[in-house]
Every structure is written in structure tokens, then in C-alpha cells.
Scaffold this motif. Structure first.
Motif, short mmCIF file in Angstrom:
data_model
loop_
_atom_site.label_atom_id
_atom_site.label_comp_id
_atom_site.label_asym_id
_atom_site.label_seq_id
_atom_site.Cartn_x
_atom_site.Cartn_y
_atom_site.Cartn_z
N PHE A 66 -3.95 -51.43 23.60
CA PHE A 66 -5.31 -51.93 23.85
C PHE A 66 -6.17 -50.83 24.46
CE2 PHE A 66 -8.42 -53.77 26.78
CZ PHE A 66 -9.16 -54.55 25.92
N TYR A 67 -5.62 -50.12 25.44
CA TYR A 67 -6.38 -49.06 26.11
C TYR A 67 -6.42 -47.79 25.27
CZ TYR A 67 -5.98 -52.22 30.07
OH TYR A 67 -6.05 -53.32 30.88
N VAL A 68 -5.35 -47.52 24.53
CA VAL A 68 -5.33 -46.34 23.67
C VAL A 68 -6.43 -46.43 22.61
CG1 VAL A 68 -4.00 -45.16 21.87
CG2 VAL A 68 -2.90 -45.78 24.03
N GLY A 111 -13.24 -40.00 30.77
CA GLY A 111 -12.31 -41.09 30.47
C GLY A 111 -10.92 -40.71 30.92
N ALA A 112 -9.94 -41.46 30.47
CA ALA A 112 -8.56 -41.26 30.91
C ALA A 112 -7.68 -40.75 29.77
CB ALA A 112 -7.98 -42.56 31.45
N VAL A 113 -6.65 -40.02 30.16
CA VAL A 113 -5.59 -39.61 29.26
C VAL A 113 -4.40 -40.54 29.48
CG1 VAL A 113 -3.79 -37.85 28.99
CG2 VAL A 113 -6.19 -37.18 28.90
N ILE A 114 -3.82 -41.03 28.41
CA ILE A 114 -2.65 -41.92 28.50
C ILE A 114 -1.43 -41.18 27.98
CG2 ILE A 114 -1.59 -44.05 27.67
CD1 ILE A 114 -4.34 -45.32 27.65
N ILE A 115 -0.41 -41.07 28.84
CA ILE A 115 0.83 -40.39 28.48
C ILE A 115 1.95 -41.43 28.35
CG2 ILE A 115 2.57 -38.73 29.24
CD1 ILE A 115 0.40 -37.19 30.67
N TYR A 116 2.57 -41.45 27.18
CA TYR A 116 3.65 -42.40 26.90
C TYR A 116 4.72 -41.70 26.07
CZ TYR A 116 6.02 -46.42 24.77
OH TYR A 116 6.97 -47.32 24.32
N LYS A 117 5.96 -41.85 26.47
CA LYS A 117 7.08 -41.20 25.79
C LYS A 117 6.88 -39.69 25.70
CE LYS A 117 8.92 -45.03 23.08
NZ LYS A 117 9.33 -45.51 21.75
N ARG A 149 -10.04 -39.88 26.56
CA ARG A 149 -11.34 -40.58 26.66
C ARG A 149 -11.16 -42.09 26.62
NH1 ARG A 149 -15.93 -42.09 24.01
NH2 ARG A 149 -14.80 -42.12 22.02
N CYS A 150 -10.06 -42.58 27.20
CA CYS A 150 -9.78 -44.01 27.21
C CYS A 150 -10.53 -44.69 28.36
CB CYS A 150 -8.28 -44.26 27.35
SG CYS A 150 -7.30 -43.55 26.01
N HIS A 193 -11.50 -43.10 40.83
CA HIS A 193 -10.50 -43.63 41.74
C HIS A 193 -10.39 -45.14 41.61
CE1 HIS A 193 -10.76 -39.62 43.26
NE2 HIS A 193 -9.95 -39.85 44.28
N ARG A 194 -11.51 -45.80 41.44
CA ARG A 194 -11.48 -47.26 41.28
C ARG A 194 -10.85 -47.65 39.94
NH1 ARG A 194 -14.17 -50.52 44.71
NH2 ARG A 194 -15.29 -49.49 46.40
N ALA A 195 -11.07 -46.85 38.92
CA ALA A 195 -10.44 -47.11 37.63
C ALA A 195 -8.93 -46.90 37.72
CB ALA A 195 -11.03 -46.21 36.55
N ALA A 196 -8.51 -45.90 38.50
CA ALA A 196 -7.07 -45.66 38.69
C ALA A 196 -6.41 -46.86 39.35
CB ALA A 196 -6.86 -44.40 39.52
N VAL A 197 -7.04 -47.37 40.42
CA VAL A 197 -6.49 -48.54 41.11
C VAL A 197 -6.55 -49.76 40.21
CG1 VAL A 197 -6.76 -50.07 43.11
CG2 VAL A 197 -7.12 -47.60 43.37
N GLY A 198 -7.65 -49.93 39.48
CA GLY A 198 -7.79 -51.08 38.58
C GLY A 198 -6.75 -51.09 37.48
N MET A 199 -6.47 -49.92 36.92
CA MET A 199 -5.46 -49.83 35.87
C MET A 199 -4.08 -50.18 36.42
SD MET A 199 -5.08 -49.22 32.67
CE MET A 199 -3.96 -48.62 31.40
N SER A 200 -3.79 -49.72 37.63
CA SER A 200 -2.49 -50.04 38.23
C SER A 200 -2.38 -51.51 38.60
CB SER A 200 -2.27 -49.17 39.48
OG SER A 200 -3.11 -49.56 40.55
N GLU A 201 -3.51 -52.17 38.83
CA GLU A 201 -3.50 -53.60 39.11
C GLU A 201 -3.18 -54.42 37.87
OE1 GLU A 201 -6.88 -53.83 42.69
OE2 GLU A 201 -7.42 -54.23 40.61
N ASN A 202 -3.68 -53.97 36.73
CA ASN A 202 -3.58 -54.74 35.50
C ASN A 202 -2.39 -54.38 34.63
OD1 ASN A 202 -6.27 -56.47 35.04
ND2 ASN A 202 -6.83 -54.57 36.09
N THR A 203 -1.76 -53.24 34.87
CA THR A 203 -0.65 -52.81 34.03
C THR A 203 0.47 -52.23 34.89
OG1 THR A 203 -1.60 -50.60 33.73
CG2 THR A 203 -2.18 -52.28 32.09
N ASP A 204 1.63 -52.09 34.30
CA ASP A 204 2.78 -51.51 34.99
C ASP A 204 2.79 -50.00 34.76
OD1 ASP A 204 5.10 -51.26 36.41
OD2 ASP A 204 6.40 -51.77 34.72
#
Length: 283
Positions: A150-152, A180-186, A193-194, A212-223
């Protein structure tokens, strides 16, 4: 059923005590989820409205009681709509803590660990060192178990190997991908730019910007584990489960990332030895 004692006409048993204990734990977990957010005010408003309804009904004010009763009739549906983010976080907490979930993924944990060993954390740390020194804003999401499609899909897909040069290129102020954000998986950068959800926690420091608020928000909503670097000050934080750490040395940041990827995080994740932490003035 074995009764323990009697209070007036009430007979209290072991089942009643267990019931009260479970409800207490449930209410405490709900309180922790909504503490510091706007949901507290909404909850207090609903509670006040319900108390007024009880008083009006007891006073036999039929017209007002009927009107308020209509609101109470759809109260459950309204609470689901209003508290959707909190309900989602509550279910996420349950999903993280269940033994069933741990057993399901236990059989493939060895496969995941091989990916973690191949993931060169030093590339991220070296990039973070440069980004902090040059006060270049950055937002990096580490996902251990979920691809976060969804975020990717909100950003630009890359599916590239994690390297210092690529991270510095993405977050360069003149790059079209820096905002935006970079998403690292595997072990790979899935997208840049997420767009991430912003935390509504009122207890966050006033100097926290959107990153910083987006970082905290992402950690609240996802593992996930999220690293954020401020563009204004160069401050670095790590966010996990709605909590954050600041004043960390880069060696500590590296260890936290490794612990997350290997599922070896300490129970008191948000606590760090005072003697090992950098003072904020040095960040």
C-alpha cells in the motif's frame, strides 16, 4: 461454581475476579493506544453524552431522551468509524503478541535470517552519517515481515540494492525523489518518495517536523522500524511501535536495526543507557 465472598446480594466467584482482571487489562491497553491523541477528547465527549442520556432518561424527559437515544442506538457504529485508527492499532498489537503468529512464522525464520545476513547495514549507517553531517532530510522504513504494498504504491518503485551512493542520491535536495520515504524490504529498496501516515500524538516534541511525525506515525500503523533525519537540525530518531529514540550514536542505530531484523529487540526498547547516549546538543 465456588463463591469467594458476598457483597450485599452480590456473590463474587473466581470467574468474576478473572473477568474483572481481563476487563482491566483491556481498558488499560485501550488507554495506552489513545493516550496523547485526539481520540481521548472524542472518547470523553461520547462518555459525557452517554451520562447526559442516563440522567435525562432517569428524569423522564421523554423528548430529549428519545433524541439522545437515537445517537446511542448507532453508538457502536459511530465508535468504529471515529476510532478506526485506534482499533487498527489495537488489532495490530494483538497480532504482534499472539503466540500463534510466532509459531506460524517460526518455520521460515531461518530463511529470513539469511536475507538479514546479506543486508549490508553499514551502507545505511554510512549514508546516515553523511546525511546528518550535511543536514539532509531523510526518511527510511525497514520492514521485516511485510512488503507494505500500500505504501510502496504511493511512491516510485525501484527494487534496487541498498547502497550508500543510492541513498545519498535519493535524498539529495535536488533529487525529485528526496521528498518522501524510502522503503527497504528483503535487503532491497522497494520504492522511494513514498507517503507515510503522520502521527497525531499530541505529546510529541514541538520541534518535530513532518519527517519525524511521519516516522512515528508509520511505526504506529505498521510493524516497521523507521529512521528519520531532520533537514533543519540533522537530528536522527528511530521510531518503533509509536515510540521513538533520539540522541543515539550511529553504532547504537546500527545495533537497533540489526536487533529489529533478527527479532532480537529488548523488551524496554525505548530505554537506552544514559552514559551511552549522545546529548542532543551534539546532534
Amino acid at each position: 461454581m465456588i463463591f469467594l465472598f458476598r457483597i450485599g446480594f452480590l456473590e463474587v466467584s473466581w470467574v468474576d475476579l478473572i473477568d474483572i482482571a481481563l476487563v482491566s487489562v483491556l481498558l488499560y491497553q485501550i488507554y495506552k493506544l489513545i493516550r496523547g491523541s485526539i481520540a481521548v477528547n472524542i472518547f470523553l465527549g461520547i462518555l459525557a453524552l452517554y451520562l447526559i442520556y442516563l440522567i435525562v432518561r432517569a428524569a423522564q424527559m421523554e423528548l430529549l431522551a428519545t433524541i439522545l437515544g437515537q445517537f446511542m442506538g448507532v453508538g457502536v457504529l459511530a465508535m468504529i468509524i471515529l476510532f478506526q485508527p485506534e482499533i487498527r492499532k489495537f488489532l495490530l498489537v494483538i497480532g504482534r503478541g499472539t503466540e500463534f503468529r510466532e509459531n506460524i512464522f517460526k518455520s521460515i525464520s531461518n530463511w529470513r535470517s539469511s536475507y538479514h545476513d546479506e543486508f549490508d547495514i553499514h551502507q545505511v549507517i554510512e549514508a546516515a552519517k553523511t546525511l546528518k553531517a550535511t543536514k539532509t532530510g531523510a526518511l527510511i522504513v525497514f520492514s521485516r515481515d511485510v512488503e507494505l504494498k500500500f505504501y510502496v504504491e504511493t511512491g516510485d518503485p525501484l527494487n534496487a540494492q541498498v547502497t550508500k551512493r543510492l541513498l545519498l542520491s535519493i535524498f539529495n535536495k535536488n533529487s525529485p525523489l528526496h521528498d518522501g520515504a524510502v522503503i527497504i524490504y528483503k535487503g532491497r529498496i522497494k520504492a522511494a518518495r513514498c507517503i507515510l501516515p503522520v502521527s497525531e500524538n499530541d505529546h510529541l516534541p514541538a520541534h518535530f517536523g513532518l519527517r519525524h511525525r511521519a516516522a512515528v506515525g508509520m511505526s504506529e500503523n505498521t510493524d516497521t522500524l523507521v529512521l528519520a533525519i531532520s533537514e533543519e537540525t540533522g537530528r536522527l530518531i528511530l521510531a518503533r511501535n509509536g515510540k521513538y529514540l533520539r540522541g543515539l550514536k550511529l553504532k547504537q542505530v546500527e545495533q537497533r536495526i540489526v536487533d529489529y531484523l533478527h527479532k532480537a529487540e529488548p523488551a524496554n526498547w525505548e530505554e537506552i543507557p544514559q552514559e551511552e547516549a549522545e546529548s542532543e546538543s551534539r546532534l
